[in-house]
Write a protein that holds these residues in place. Sequence first.
Motif, PDB file in Angstrom:
ATOM      1  N   ASP A  69      50.704 -18.071  51.473  1.00 53.29           N
ATOM      2  CA  ASP A  69      49.375 -18.375  52.026  1.00 53.29           C
ATOM      3  C   ASP A  69      48.578 -19.300  51.115  1.00 53.29           C
ATOM      4  N   LEU A  70      49.009 -19.432  49.858  1.00 46.42           N
ATOM      5  CA  LEU A  70      48.296 -20.290  48.909  1.00 46.42           C
ATOM      6  C   LEU A  70      48.861 -21.706  48.838  1.00 46.42           C
TER       7      LEU A  70
ATOM      8  N   ALA B 141      50.080 -22.363  54.597  1.00 45.53           N
ATOM      9  CA  ALA B 141      51.299 -21.654  54.987  1.00 45.53           C
ATOM     10  C   ALA B 141      52.528 -22.333  54.399  1.00 45.53           C
ATOM     11  N   HIS B 142      53.666 -21.650  54.525  1.00 47.86           N
ATOM     12  CA  HIS B 142      54.937 -22.138  54.009  1.00 47.86           C
ATOM     13  C   HIS B 142      55.415 -23.410  54.705  1.00 47.86           C
ATOM     14  N   LYS B 143      54.848 -23.751  55.833  1.00 50.97           N
ATOM     15  CA  LYS B 143      55.346 -24.863  56.646  1.00 50.97           C
ATOM     16  C   LYS B 143      55.384 -26.192  55.889  1.00 50.97           C
ATOM     17  N   LEU B 144      54.509 -26.377  54.914  1.00 51.47           N
ATOM     18  CA  LEU B 144      54.449 -27.654  54.205  1.00 51.47           C
ATOM     19  C   LEU B 144      55.716 -27.918  53.407  1.00 51.47           C
TER      20      LEU B 144
ATOM     21  N   LEU C 274      54.382 -13.352  52.337  1.00 50.23           N
ATOM     22  CA  LEU C 274      53.095 -13.553  52.998  1.00 50.23           C
ATOM     23  C   LEU C 274      53.058 -15.022  53.416  1.00 50.23           C
ATOM     24  N   SER C 275      53.574 -15.303  54.600  1.00 49.46           N
ATOM     25  CA  SER C 275      53.898 -16.675  54.987  1.00 49.46           C
ATOM     26  C   SER C 275      52.696 -17.575  55.214  1.00 49.46           C
TER      27      SER C 275
END
Length: 402
Positions: free
Chosen positions: A82-83, A88-91, A380-381
């Motif tokens: 989340d950080l 989110a992890h998408k990047l 924590l995606s």
Amino acid sequence: MTDRYFRRSGLARPFGGCFVAETLVAPLVDLERRFLEALDDASFNAQLDMLLRDLAGRPTPLLRARRLGDALGCELYLKREDLVHTGAHKLNNALGQCLLAQRSGRRRVLAETGAGQHGVATATAAAALGLECEVHMGTRDVERQATNVRRMELLGARVIATDAGDATLKEAVSSALRAWVDDPDSTTYVIGSALGPHPYPRMVAHFQRVIGDEARRQILERTGALPDVAVACVGGGSNAIGLFSAFMDDAVELVGVEAGGEGIETGRHAARMASGSTGGVIGVLHGSRSRLLQDADGQVRATTSISAGLDYPSLGPEHADLETSGRARYTSATDRLALEACLELTRTEGILPALESSHALASVRSESARYAGRRVLVCLSGRGDKDLSTIAEHIAAGGRHE
């Protein structure tokens, strides 16, 4: 072509493959070639590492959630995706795929999005690398993720809304694939999860493995031991496969958590691994064979979830393979339990998680007896800012969550 791609996908049949329009065969072969070359390209990997560090903000922390862990009776660690910049992890994956597109001379990237996080991530990566960006999204998700739509537009992306079908993630993927068919030579499709035709599942898993590699190193440094259990939510499955990849050869239980919606027995859910008449069967969707929610006539069934990112009728073929082999276990959490888990983490640890991630937490809560005294790692995606209106609506409707 299909048989060859089954073998090259690295999965046991009947999962994976490459079921696409003839127009996309050459672009997919070219994409696989460029991806495999990039794996051994020192300059590509150095540039990606720089972007992950300086733009995305990696490595992300590993937090021991003491108050919540004590309440649940386990030693609970949260991998704080989340950080990541954009929330989110998408990047992680968007940067890898957009960098591939830039280095191959493509001027435009396409993306699909449900919760909006992959759309924002792709728009961010495209802006940083000087690419045009077009994001496809179902109209239902445009409404419930309005903040992320505005973010994409501010980043320079063009948002294409589709009202076909259920107007959710499935329709967004279909719309993006059609757009790629129309312009395969100058455009690259940046898929957001570990699904779609080969080589996408393998490519997304590679770019998301940074989650698991960091978490493995961090928990060993912190505790001197591996986790007993690694848990992640599963829509298409990118954050989960990224986490699981680092522990495949270890004695670590892998648990994927799907969207149970209003309950498995109601049929109004997105739990592809569920057993019985409301669960998924083997089928093909968006170029890949996996577990799929479909009716007796082979038509794709509607899905229901409080979380836009898990509202998809199929999942990545690696997850179907892991479940079939017994290496990973898949369960589900209802909308109500996910909302309760979201609120509990917010009020015990000061962290507002995305509703997608809240499903993973909900599973740990509902199976707390199973995890008692064990070291549990949860991905924590994403963060929950994007879900504030949905959370507020459900609290107002239920009252008792106040």
